[in-house]
Design an enzyme around this catalytic site. Sequence first.
Site, PDB file in Angstrom:
ATOM      1  N   LYS A 102       0.912  -1.234   0.060  1.00  0.00           N
ATOM      2  CA  LYS A 102      -0.075  -0.122   0.018  1.00  0.00           C
ATOM      3  C   LYS A 102       1.054   1.159  -0.056  1.00  0.00           C
ATOM      4  O   LYS A 102       1.636   1.387   0.704  1.00  0.00           O
ATOM      5  CB  LYS A 102      -0.955  -0.033   1.221  1.00  0.00           C
ATOM      6  CG  LYS A 102      -1.639   1.297   1.520  1.00  0.00           C
ATOM      7  CD  LYS A 102      -2.717   1.685   0.545  1.00  0.00           C
ATOM      8  CE  LYS A 102      -3.879   0.979   0.598  1.00  0.00           C
ATOM      9  NZ  LYS A 102      -4.641   1.182   1.949  1.00  0.00           N
ATOM     10  N   ASP A 122     -13.815   3.625   6.754  1.00  0.00           N
ATOM     11  CA  ASP A 122     -13.908   3.830   5.328  1.00  0.00           C
ATOM     12  C   ASP A 122     -14.672   2.227   4.929  1.00  0.00           C
ATOM     13  O   ASP A 122     -14.339   1.895   3.995  1.00  0.00           O
ATOM     14  CB  ASP A 122     -12.695   3.836   4.384  1.00  0.00           C
ATOM     15  CG  ASP A 122     -13.255   4.475   3.058  1.00  0.00           C
ATOM     16  OD1 ASP A 122     -14.510   4.791   2.767  1.00  0.00           O
ATOM     17  OD2 ASP A 122     -12.467   4.237   2.109  1.00  0.00           O
TER      18      ASP A 122
END
Length: 476
Positions: free
Chosen positions: A41, A139
């Site tokens: 990431k 999220d």
Amino acid sequence: MPHDLYLLAGRYRLIERLGQGGAGTVWRAIDEVLDRQVAVKQVRVPEGLDPYARAQFTDRAIHEARSAGRLRDPAIVLIHDVVLEGDQPWIIMDLVTGRSLDKLIKERGPLPPEFVARVGLQVLSALEVAHAHGMLHQDVKPANILLDSDGSAMLTDFGIAAPMGGRGQFGSGGSPGYMAPERLNEQPSGPASDLWSLGASLYTAVEGRAPFERELPAAMAAAVLLHEPPFPARAGRHLGGLLMAMLAKDPAARPTAPQIRQALSAQPATATTPRRRRWWLVPAVLAAVVTLAGSGWYAAAALRVEPETGKYAQAPDPCKLLTDAQAAGIVKGTPDRGATRAGECQWAVDEQPQRRLIVRAWIERPDGDLGGPQVAQRRFASMKATRAAGKGTQGRTTWGAVSDVKGVGESAIIQNSFTFYLNSTESGRSDSIVLFRTSNLLGEVIWHREDVPVSKPADKETAIAAARLVAAALQK
């Protein structure tokens, strides 16, 4: 292998970009030291930051990645490494296959309520583990929920995760239609904020459209703040009522995680729900995910013995598990008793030093071939492992070791925590927490004290004494 591809930290060779979102970009990479595939990431750093603000952002991103890396549970993907090149943070994680829930909704339309409830249970497990360690996902949405090839659900992308109680250092990170009202108002977030987002995601899955669907993001955000969504007719009364409760504007009015788990576990099967055909099996894509230990929800066989429900058909009223006289003896005062929320009761003494005794109780129901007691036993073991992994200091809070407790239910553990006040290194607040199981019931007793000197941070004996009284009341 082409050697002109980018080599991160002299070890991780980036092969292809798997996806990109507000929190950053995920790459498939080869760990050339261990010769295995991983997910990398690349954390998105906001534009326009001055050098000091950028350094602060980077430090927080690394700290939170390390905090997530402390999670040790079969339901959570391992974070292997955190790399900083220049001022760009990178997070190295397991690589797992999956298909996003939002793509399945686009292809299949509204999904069966029983299947949606099963997905919700598994995503809820991931959130509970994160919340137990003081982390918020921030999220949760269908695009971040993957369905693996065996039908289990997985929650992806902790890229904008933040400590509880803050506004989140990633600013407006998240998706407007799935951000809780308090987050849109830039108020402090808590576990209820993630659970609101889970409710919005499950609503979308069962209805085939988002609860606050609008053409423009600003209109969607306004709808979240000002309007109530239509009742999800396709969900049925049981699941629909739960989703509406999860989408309450006031965080205090939303059901807790144990209440949501209990309601989702009780979702009735529908005649139209396919039980053996794995219709969700679709081509997989690669992503870095939080993996969940789950199994397919379909029946293992057409004919089977119904699993045992357990001793408790419904959760008891926690306010009736202690008499006021018993509570007064424990807290050493005359407490005010009150049901703070469903499934929870509190006896509070407001005189100095303030202290509270909190009792919680909930039940587990059969899940597939597992009976209620087996589900409760599995839940207890998972919570025990999660709390044991949390031992240590994070910020101003120190969590002690988990210890077994005898004579409380069929199994019980205790853990103590101590949090320094912001303006003190001498005193703070203390919590001694007993978790226990009896048949298909799980209970929790919390002994909370304020103005505790650091020299005497724990009071396990009082918490255990209260837990024994509660467990004894359950046997009557």
